[in-house]
Write an enzyme that holds these catalytic residues in place. Structure first.
Site, short mmCIF file in Angstrom:
data_model
loop_
_atom_site.label_atom_id
_atom_site.label_comp_id
_atom_site.label_asym_id
_atom_site.label_seq_id
_atom_site.Cartn_x
_atom_site.Cartn_y
_atom_site.Cartn_z
N ARG A 251 21.18 -23.80 -7.53
CA ARG A 251 22.42 -24.00 -8.13
C ARG A 251 22.07 -23.61 -9.57
NH1 ARG A 251 22.82 -28.35 -6.06
NH2 ARG A 251 22.59 -29.66 -8.00
N GLU B 93 1.06 -0.89 -0.15
CA GLU B 93 0.33 0.23 -0.33
C GLU B 93 1.13 1.13 -0.06
OE1 GLU B 93 -2.06 -3.10 3.08
OE2 GLU B 93 0.23 -2.71 1.98
N ASP C 139 22.10 -40.03 -1.49
CA ASP C 139 22.89 -39.01 -2.62
C ASP C 139 23.49 -38.07 -2.75
OD1 ASP C 139 20.36 -40.18 -3.50
OD2 ASP C 139 18.59 -38.74 -3.44
#
Length: 365
Positions: free
Chosen positions: A218, A56, A211
């Site tokens: 990235r 606003e 993993d």
């Protein structure tokens, strides 16, 4: 075009502007505002950065001739604030410039605001219209609204599965550490964009071990999320990528002897906080409370299967983003299962993306 259609037109512009704050304003909401004089937009603004001016104020400041404000309508996608926080109350600025009419999409669920902003405006003679494109505004700020109404972050489940329903291969001691890609590069870039839009991303012990992810952005620009790691027995190596000190990381461990004995090994890692919880009492609610206390309003759960299934079984999720890649594994780790039909579907290269929203969970939150 009748008055209602006119209001919807300008409110849709507010919602469009609000999206510019995605990934930058949390834990505040995304808000857009438009000033209209005699059927013409003379000012626009959005909340661009947490701690900075609200939509606003930015919209009012963009109006060159401030005398026009006394004969203008202010459209805003969320109820104007009426309290002092990082910035002064927006209602004060609206009243100061004598804006006679304010159109609001929806009220603010924050107890510090909730209805008080509208009350303040009406008290000073401002005509207030409420509920214009309310459903769209609620969807836009579903993270903020869930945080204040459910007292926890908005939870997004994310995984990729093969055509035959597996999220990982069968791993053995000889299997190299690293991700087994199911989707394409375009889908992976999209995941990095999602990380930039949410405040935190969480994975379990197995995902880090198998993993060795970085959980950063990235392939996109923006702010890295807070990394949240769950490791009850603290069996992870401090050399894992998630402990590289490059971004804020929270490690949840159990109050068992094996975890507490190894705790000192992680001392000195920058940007790492370790939080001890009682896994026997259920880890999910404790993790969510800790994140809520830190004003984290959104969380992506990226795996593994145990973590995803635990949240699904407890009905602690709001949205699921499921990729189906163009691969078959034949055997492996089964993808999570839950009931429901997707609300949207799109093709991302040779992968498919299904979006689900939880319609039954609110009563349990």
């Amino acid at each position: 075009m009748d008055n209602l259609d006119v209001d919807k037109l300008y409110m849709s512009r507010c919602l469009e502007l609000a999206l510019n704050g995605m990934g930058s304003v949390a834990p505040n909401p995304m808000v857009g505002a438009v000033v209209v004089h005699n059927g013409k937009i003379i000012g626009e603004g959005f909340h661009a950065q947490y701690g900075e001016a609200h939509a606003e104020v930015n919209a009012i400041n963009s109006v060159r001739d401030k005398s026009l404000l006394q004969d203008s309508t202010l459209y805003v996608s969320l109820e104007p604030c009426s309290h002092y926080g990082k910035t002064p109350p927006c209602t004060d600025r609206i009243v100061e410039y004598g804006i006679p009419r304010v159109v609001v999409a929806t009220t603010d669920p924050n107890p510090r605001v909730s209805g008080r902003g509208l009350e303040q405006l009406r008290k000073h003679g401002v005509e207030v219209s409420l509920g214009i494109l309310e459903d769209e505004a609620l969807l836009l700020n579903r993270r903020f609204i869930t945080f204040h109404t459910c007292k926890r972050p908005y939870i997004i489940l994310k995984w990729a599965q093969t055509i035959d329903g597996f999220i990982d291969l069968v791993r053995t001691a000889e299997t190299p550490v690293g991700s087994v890609w199911i989707t394409n590069e375009l889908a992976r870039s999209l995941v990095h964009r999602w990380r930039s839009e949410e405040q935190a991303v969480i994975v379990g012990t197995n995902t880090v071990e198998r993993d060795n992810p970085r959980l950063n952005i990235r392939s996109w620009s923006g702010r890295n999320p807070i990394r949240v790691i769950v490791d009850r027995k603290l069996r992870l190596s401090r050399d894992a990528n998630v402990f590289d000190g490059s971004q804020p990381t929270i490690l949840f461990i159990g109050n068992n002897s094996s975890a507490l004995v190894r705790k000192s090994e992680f001392a000195g890692i920058s940007n790492l906080e370790m939080v001890t919880i009682d896994f026997a009492k259920g880890s999910e609610q404790q993790i969510l409370k800790e994140l809520s206390d830190r004003d984290v309003i959104s969380l992506i759960i990226e795996g593994g299967a145990t973590l995803l299934n635990n949240f699904i079984q407890k009905n602690l999720w709001d949205e699921a983003r499921v990729f189906v890649g163009n691969r078959f594994f034949g055997e492996g780790v089964k993808a999570p299962l839950f009931k429901g039909d997707p609300v949207s579907y799109e093709e991302v290269g040779d992968s498919k993306l299904f979006i689900y929203r939880n319609q039954q969970g609110r009563s349990n939150r």
